[in-house]
Design a protein around this motif. Structure first.
Motif, PDB file in Angstrom:
ATOM      1  N   ALA A 194      22.353  24.032  42.130  1.00 40.54           N
ATOM      2  CA  ALA A 194      22.553  23.030  41.151  1.00 40.54           C
ATOM      3  C   ALA A 194      24.255  22.792  41.151  1.00 40.54           C
ATOM      4  O   ALA A 194      24.589  21.596  40.489  1.00 40.54           O
ATOM      5  CB  ALA A 194      22.078  23.553  39.616  1.00 40.54           C
ATOM      6  N   LYS A 195      25.004  23.595  41.653  1.00 41.48           N
ATOM      7  CA  LYS A 195      26.289  23.483  41.591  1.00 41.48           C
ATOM      8  C   LYS A 195      27.325  24.177  42.405  1.00 41.48           C
ATOM      9  O   LYS A 195      26.279  25.014  42.853  1.00 41.48           O
ATOM     10  CB  LYS A 195      26.720  23.746  40.096  1.00 41.48           C
ATOM     11  N   GLY A 196      28.260  23.963  42.824  1.00 39.35           N
ATOM     12  CA  GLY A 196      29.164  24.912  43.385  1.00 39.35           C
ATOM     13  C   GLY A 196      29.425  26.149  42.827  1.00 39.35           C
ATOM     14  O   GLY A 196      29.428  26.102  41.603  1.00 39.35           O
ATOM     15  N   TYR A 197      29.892  27.254  43.741  1.00 37.83           N
ATOM     16  CA  TYR A 197      30.178  28.394  42.985  1.00 37.83           C
ATOM     17  C   TYR A 197      31.885  28.199  42.663  1.00 37.83           C
ATOM     18  O   TYR A 197      32.688  28.038  43.653  1.00 37.83           O
ATOM     19  CB  TYR A 197      30.182  29.491  44.073  1.00 37.83           C
ATOM     20  N   THR A 198      32.051  28.272  41.275  1.00 41.34           N
ATOM     21  CA  THR A 198      33.571  28.091  41.116  1.00 41.34           C
ATOM     22  C   THR A 198      33.943  29.145  39.683  1.00 41.34           C
ATOM     23  O   THR A 198      32.710  29.806  39.511  1.00 41.34           O
ATOM     24  CB  THR A 198      33.732  26.650  40.306  1.00 41.34           C
ATOM     25  N   LYS A 199      35.116  29.103  39.470  1.00 43.62           N
ATOM     26  CA  LYS A 199      35.350  30.187  38.306  1.00 43.62           C
ATOM     27  C   LYS A 199      34.818  29.721  37.259  1.00 43.62           C
ATOM     28  O   LYS A 199      34.592  28.474  36.731  1.00 43.62           O
ATOM     29  CB  LYS A 199      36.989  30.193  38.048  1.00 43.62           C
ATOM     30  N   GLY A 200      34.027  30.642  36.265  1.00 46.94           N
ATOM     31  CA  GLY A 200      33.305  30.369  35.171  1.00 46.94           C
ATOM     32  C   GLY A 200      33.780  31.293  33.928  1.00 46.94           C
ATOM     33  O   GLY A 200      34.363  32.141  34.052  1.00 46.94           O
ATOM     34  N   VAL A 201      32.498  31.359  33.182  1.00 45.03           N
ATOM     35  CA  VAL A 201      32.605  32.542  31.980  1.00 45.03           C
ATOM     36  C   VAL A 201      32.761  34.095  32.543  1.00 45.03           C
ATOM     37  O   VAL A 201      33.356  34.842  32.125  1.00 45.03           O
ATOM     38  CB  VAL A 201      31.387  32.288  31.201  1.00 45.03           C
ATOM     39  N   VAL A 202      32.040  34.243  33.557  1.00 40.91           N
ATOM     40  CA  VAL A 202      31.978  35.486  34.043  1.00 40.91           C
ATOM     41  C   VAL A 202      33.245  36.153  34.480  1.00 40.91           C
ATOM     42  O   VAL A 202      33.677  37.214  34.435  1.00 40.91           O
ATOM     43  CB  VAL A 202      30.649  35.672  35.407  1.00 40.91           C
ATOM     44  N   HIS A 203      34.008  35.096  34.955  1.00 38.57           N
ATOM     45  CA  HIS A 203      35.535  35.672  35.463  1.00 38.57           C
ATOM     46  C   HIS A 203      36.455  36.019  34.053  1.00 38.57           C
ATOM     47  O   HIS A 203      37.526  36.464  34.331  1.00 38.57           O
ATOM     48  CB  HIS A 203      36.070  34.387  36.191  1.00 38.57           C
ATOM     49  N   ARG A 204      35.872  35.792  32.855  1.00 43.27           N
ATOM     50  CA  ARG A 204      36.818  35.990  31.841  1.00 43.27           C
ATOM     51  C   ARG A 204      36.262  37.589  31.206  1.00 43.27           C
ATOM     52  O   ARG A 204      36.606  37.652  30.264  1.00 43.27           O
ATOM     53  CB  ARG A 204      36.595  34.891  30.793  1.00 43.27           C
ATOM     54  N   THR A 205      35.267  38.008  31.895  1.00 39.80           N
ATOM     55  CA  THR A 205      34.689  39.296  31.512  1.00 39.80           C
ATOM     56  C   THR A 205      35.319  40.269  32.145  1.00 39.80           C
ATOM     57  O   THR A 205      36.333  40.207  33.204  1.00 39.80           O
ATOM     58  CB  THR A 205      33.349  39.423  31.508  1.00 39.80           C
ATOM     59  N   ALA A 206      35.170  41.590  31.672  1.00 40.07           N
ATOM     60  CA  ALA A 206      36.005  42.795  32.157  1.00 40.07           C
ATOM     61  C   ALA A 206      35.484  42.824  33.735  1.00 40.07           C
ATOM     62  O   ALA A 206      34.309  42.888  34.061  1.00 40.07           O
ATOM     63  CB  ALA A 206      35.702  43.943  31.498  1.00 40.07           C
ATOM     64  N   CYS A 207      36.423  42.923  34.407  1.00 39.20           N
ATOM     65  CA  CYS A 207      36.201  42.927  35.944  1.00 39.20           C
ATOM     66  C   CYS A 207      35.216  42.153  36.457  1.00 39.20           C
ATOM     67  O   CYS A 207      34.300  42.502  37.433  1.00 39.20           O
ATOM     68  CB  CYS A 207      35.905  44.582  36.349  1.00 39.20           C
TER      69      CYS A 207
END
Length: 349
Positions: A194-207
């Protein structure tokens, strides 16, 4: 060895190609930890050294675990009673240090002499539970879930805090599962095309969301089944495996400059994610929570090979002394990530 561990040992293969072997990588990681992290007086780094090398590791004749607890333990009074706990401004995440004690099998009756009193591990757990306030918690629940699902089976999942708040661990597991799925929603969308793999919410979580999955694996290991936990966790494990190929490519696309510190930053970012991912999956498989398929094991082995190359560069090519001087916080995080990668790869050795 557990049945899960036997399956893991039979399925795992040595790092392939012309790069360093898994055994060589593990040994190099150990040397880096001994040379650069063991002597640290920072409790957060000390906790990671304990996670990697065990609760009985010493520096200058003193247990690192004792030094960590001595520096970081605090007490808070409610009424006439003092409750021991680790403050978040030191451990960074609620119950983080307790989770490391749990992971390294520290005996419940092991006592720690500190400036605020002498307390056993069991007493520190009890004090932390007594002070726990789920409504005030703004950080992710990963470490809380690991500890509380271990201490409170699903059929006896309720306890009361010193302030009279009733805590149901199943509710915390459900909350953590929901928050994890929300953080990983962009990855699910990328997997579905549905979309490309980019930075998102998960990158703002620990590790980058890896601790979230570890907490869910622990909940399963500890017998929790609430809210279709197994099926939803396995879906997240599939997303983690997807990212184990997608994440390094995203890092390379984001950090293209040729400056030595930029190249080091790229390798450090890959070490963070791949080391934690290999740790999650190895831990889950070792304890019979996960049964990885041959295609999934191929992804893990690719990640192990990448880690071998990254660790080799960290040990020979990158200037870690310059990183320590110029960006001390990044250097500190790197030390912690070396410990997670070491523990993760050892699950597969």
């Amino acid at each position: 060895m557990t049945p899960g561990g036997a399956r893991l040992a039979a399925a795992a293969t040595p790092t392939s190609g012309s790069g360093p072997s898994s055994a060589e990588t593990i040994e190099l990681l150990r040397e880096l930890i001994l040379q650069r992290a063991l002597a640290s007086t920072d409790p957060w780094v000390q906790a990671h050294v304990v996670l990697a090398l065990g609760a009985d590791v010493k520096h200058d004749g003193k247990f690192v675990l004792d030094a960590m607890v001595e520096q970081s333990l605090r007490t808070e009074a409610i009424g006439i009673k003092q409750y021991p706990y680790f403050p978040v401004d030191i451990e960074r995440h609620p119950f983080h240090f307790l989770q490391i004690m749990q992971a390294t099998d520290v005996p419940y009756d092991r006592a720690f002499a500190t400036p605020v009193g002498r307390f056993t591990r069991r007493e520190i757990i009890s004090g932390s539970e007594a002070l726990f306030d789920p409504e005030a918690l703004v950080d992710e629940l990963s470490w809380v879930v690991s500890v509380l699902t271990h201490e409170h089976p699903q059929n006896r999942d309720t306890f009361e805090t010193a302030r009279g708040v009733e805590v149901k661990v199943t509710k915390l597991v459900e909350r953590h599962l929901s928050e994890t799925e929300k953080a990983w929603a962009d990855t699910f969308a990328a997997m579905a095309g549905a979309k490309g793999y980019t930075k998102g919410v998960v990158h703002r979580t620990a590790c980058n969301g890896t601790h979230m999955i570890y907490g869910l694996i622990d909940a399963l290991r500890n017998g929790y089944t609430v809210a279709d936990l197994r099926a939803r966790t396995l879906r997240l494990v599939g997303a983690l495996l997807f990212r184990m190929r997608a994440e390094p490519a995203l890092i390379d696309a984001s950090l293209r400059a040729g400056h030595p510190l930029i190249r080091l930053n790229a390798d450090a970012a890959k070490l963070t994610f791949l080391g934690h991912a290999v740790e999650d999956l190895g831990y889950g498989a070792q304890h019979g929570v996960l049964q990885l398929t041959p295609p999934q094991l191929e992804v893990v082995n690719e990640a192990r090979a990448q880690l071998a190359t990254i660790v080799a560069r960290l040990g020979t090519e990158h200037d870690l002394d310059a990183l320590q001087e110029q960006v001390p916080q990044a250097y500190k995080i790197l030390l912690g990530d070396l410990c997670h990668a070491y523990r993760g790869l050892r699950f597969w050795s």
